[in-house]
Design a protein around this motif. Structure first.
Motif, PDB file in Angstrom:
ATOM      1  N   SER A   1      20.779   8.936  12.035  1.00  0.00           N
ATOM      2  CA  SER A   1      20.464   9.207  13.460  1.00  0.00           C
ATOM      3  C   SER A   1      19.984   7.906  13.919  1.00  0.00           C
ATOM      4  N   TYR A   2      20.133   7.658  15.328  1.00  0.00           N
ATOM      5  CA  TYR A   2      19.646   6.663  16.092  1.00  0.00           C
ATOM      6  C   TYR A   2      17.852   6.651  15.947  1.00  0.00           C
ATOM      7  N   ARG A   3      17.492   7.938  15.775  1.00  0.00           N
ATOM      8  CA  ARG A   3      16.078   8.138  15.766  1.00  0.00           C
ATOM      9  C   ARG A   3      15.432   7.452  14.495  1.00  0.00           C
ATOM     10  N   ALA A   4      16.175   7.714  13.454  1.00  0.00           N
ATOM     11  CA  ALA A   4      15.822   7.429  12.064  1.00  0.00           C
ATOM     12  C   ALA A   4      16.048   5.814  12.031  1.00  0.00           C
ATOM     13  N   ALA A   5      17.086   5.438  12.537  1.00  0.00           N
ATOM     14  CA  ALA A   5      17.290   3.998  12.610  1.00  0.00           C
ATOM     15  C   ALA A   5      16.206   3.106  13.326  1.00  0.00           C
ATOM     16  N   TRP A   6      15.897   3.707  14.325  1.00  0.00           N
ATOM     17  CA  TRP A   6      14.653   3.141  15.247  1.00  0.00           C
ATOM     18  C   TRP A   6      13.420   3.251  14.478  1.00  0.00           C
ATOM     19  N   GLY A   7      13.112   4.308  13.733  1.00  0.00           N
ATOM     20  CA  GLY A   7      11.913   4.238  13.104  1.00  0.00           C
ATOM     21  C   GLY A   7      11.856   3.242  11.847  1.00  0.00           C
ATOM     22  N   LYS A   8      13.059   3.305  11.190  1.00  0.00           N
ATOM     23  CA  LYS A   8      13.004   2.356  10.037  1.00  0.00           C
ATOM     24  C   LYS A   8      12.568   0.906  10.587  1.00  0.00           C
ATOM     25  N   LEU A   9      13.188   0.629  11.710  1.00  0.00           N
ATOM     26  CA  LEU A   9      13.301  -0.740  12.084  1.00  0.00           C
ATOM     27  C   LEU A   9      11.724  -1.269  12.806  1.00  0.00           C
ATOM     28  N   LYS A  10      11.227   0.037  13.344  1.00  0.00           N
ATOM     29  CA  LYS A  10       9.849  -0.096  14.030  1.00  0.00           C
ATOM     30  C   LYS A  10       8.889  -0.368  12.859  1.00  0.00           C
ATOM     31  N   GLN A  11       9.116   0.672  11.760  1.00  0.00           N
ATOM     32  CA  GLN A  11       8.194   0.455  10.603  1.00  0.00           C
ATOM     33  C   GLN A  11       8.233  -0.893   9.906  1.00  0.00           C
ATOM     34  N   THR A  12       9.396  -1.433   9.717  1.00  0.00           N
ATOM     35  CA  THR A  12       9.609  -2.719   9.249  1.00  0.00           C
ATOM     36  C   THR A  12       8.811  -3.750  10.113  1.00  0.00           C
ATOM     37  N   GLU A  13       9.295  -3.581  11.152  1.00  0.00           N
ATOM     38  CA  GLU A  13       8.636  -4.744  12.171  1.00  0.00           C
ATOM     39  C   GLU A  13       7.081  -4.972  12.203  1.00  0.00           C
ATOM     40  N   THR A  14       6.499  -3.396  12.218  1.00  0.00           N
ATOM     41  CA  THR A  14       4.787  -3.351  12.310  1.00  0.00           C
ATOM     42  C   THR A  14       4.470  -3.976  10.814  1.00  0.00           C
ATOM     43  N   ALA A  15       4.894  -3.598   9.744  1.00  0.00           N
ATOM     44  CA  ALA A  15       4.572  -3.902   8.446  1.00  0.00           C
ATOM     45  C   ALA A  15       4.814  -5.501   8.310  1.00  0.00           C
ATOM     46  N   LEU A  16       5.541  -6.122   8.849  1.00  0.00           N
ATOM     47  CA  LEU A  16       5.684  -7.396   8.714  1.00  0.00           C
ATOM     48  C   LEU A  16       5.163  -8.070   9.841  1.00  0.00           C
ATOM     49  N   GLY A  17       4.894  -7.587  10.914  1.00  0.00           N
ATOM     50  CA  GLY A  17       4.227  -8.120  12.103  1.00  0.00           C
ATOM     51  C   GLY A  17       5.171  -9.095  12.712  1.00  0.00           C
ATOM     52  N   LEU A  18       6.497  -8.903  12.770  1.00  0.00           N
ATOM     53  CA  LEU A  18       7.354  -9.595  13.089  1.00  0.00           C
ATOM     54  C   LEU A  18       8.557  -8.773  13.652  1.00  0.00           C
TER      55      LEU A  18
ATOM     56  N   ASP B 159       0.983  -1.314  -0.039  1.00  0.00           N
ATOM     57  CA  ASP B 159       0.045   0.071  -0.032  1.00  0.00           C
ATOM     58  C   ASP B 159       0.833   1.395  -0.079  1.00  0.00           C
ATOM     59  N   GLY B 160       1.933   1.320  -0.694  1.00  0.00           N
ATOM     60  CA  GLY B 160       2.692   2.377  -0.970  1.00  0.00           C
ATOM     61  C   GLY B 160       3.684   2.641   0.459  1.00  0.00           C
ATOM     62  N   GLU B 161       3.669   1.783   1.338  1.00  0.00           N
ATOM     63  CA  GLU B 161       4.618   1.851   2.321  1.00  0.00           C
ATOM     64  C   GLU B 161       5.538   0.877   2.234  1.00  0.00           C
ATOM     65  N   MET B 162       6.957   1.395   2.713  1.00  0.00           N
ATOM     66  CA  MET B 162       8.337   0.374   2.681  1.00  0.00           C
ATOM     67  C   MET B 162       7.902  -0.626   3.547  1.00  0.00           C
TER      68      MET B 162
END
Length: 144
Positions: A66-83, A34-37
């Motif tokens: 930045s730590y914040r950018a890395a954390w955000g990318k990681l959390k976005q991917t975990e949420t998208a995958l549900g893992l 849905d257009g989200e990484m």
């Protein structure tokens, strides 16, 4: 009066042909919903850096983010995958480590990327009028 013998001009050199191009095949592959990484090489590199450094902060620094950018990318991917891709390695001081599914996601994405890249290089070699090469992080001897 003495005259010096006339020397003929040297034969002109034929023009030097330019070296034919040998471009490098570069790919940017990612998975989205849905257009989200969901996952891409940047996420795989972040997981590799966490695995190498054992720390999200050090991984982010190594990747120039930045730590914040890395954390955000990681959390976005975990949420998208549900893992869960990473977990604390103990206390806060001990940093992070990849979960088994995080390691598998990283390894499988890298393998898929390598397969697609190899196919792209073979296809380009068959279709394009000049030779191409596969991207490498470090140039080989003789390549500049």
């Amino acid at each position: 009066m003495t005259t010096t013998p006339h020397r003929p001009d040297p034969a002109p050199r034929p023009p030097r042909l330019p070296r034919p191009p040998r471009p490098t095949v570069r790919l940017h592959l990612w998975l989205e919903e849905d257009g989200e990484m969901v996952f891409g090489m940047g996420r795989a590199m972040l997981l590799m850096a966490i695995d190498e450094h054992g720390s999200l902060k050090k991984a982010a620094e190594a990747l120039g983010m930045s730590y914040r950018a890395a954390w955000g990318k990681l959390k976005q991917t975990e949420t998208a995958l549900g893992l869960r891709l990473v977990e604390k390695a103990g206390s806060n001081r001990e940093g992070y480590r990849l979960t088994p599914v995080g390691r598998e996601a990283m390894d499988r994405f890298r393998a898929w990327f390598a397969t697609v890249e190899r196919c792209a290089v073979e296809s380009a070699a068959a279709v394009l009028p000049w030779p191409v090469r596969q991207f490498e992080d470090k140039p080989r001897d003789g390549d500049t």
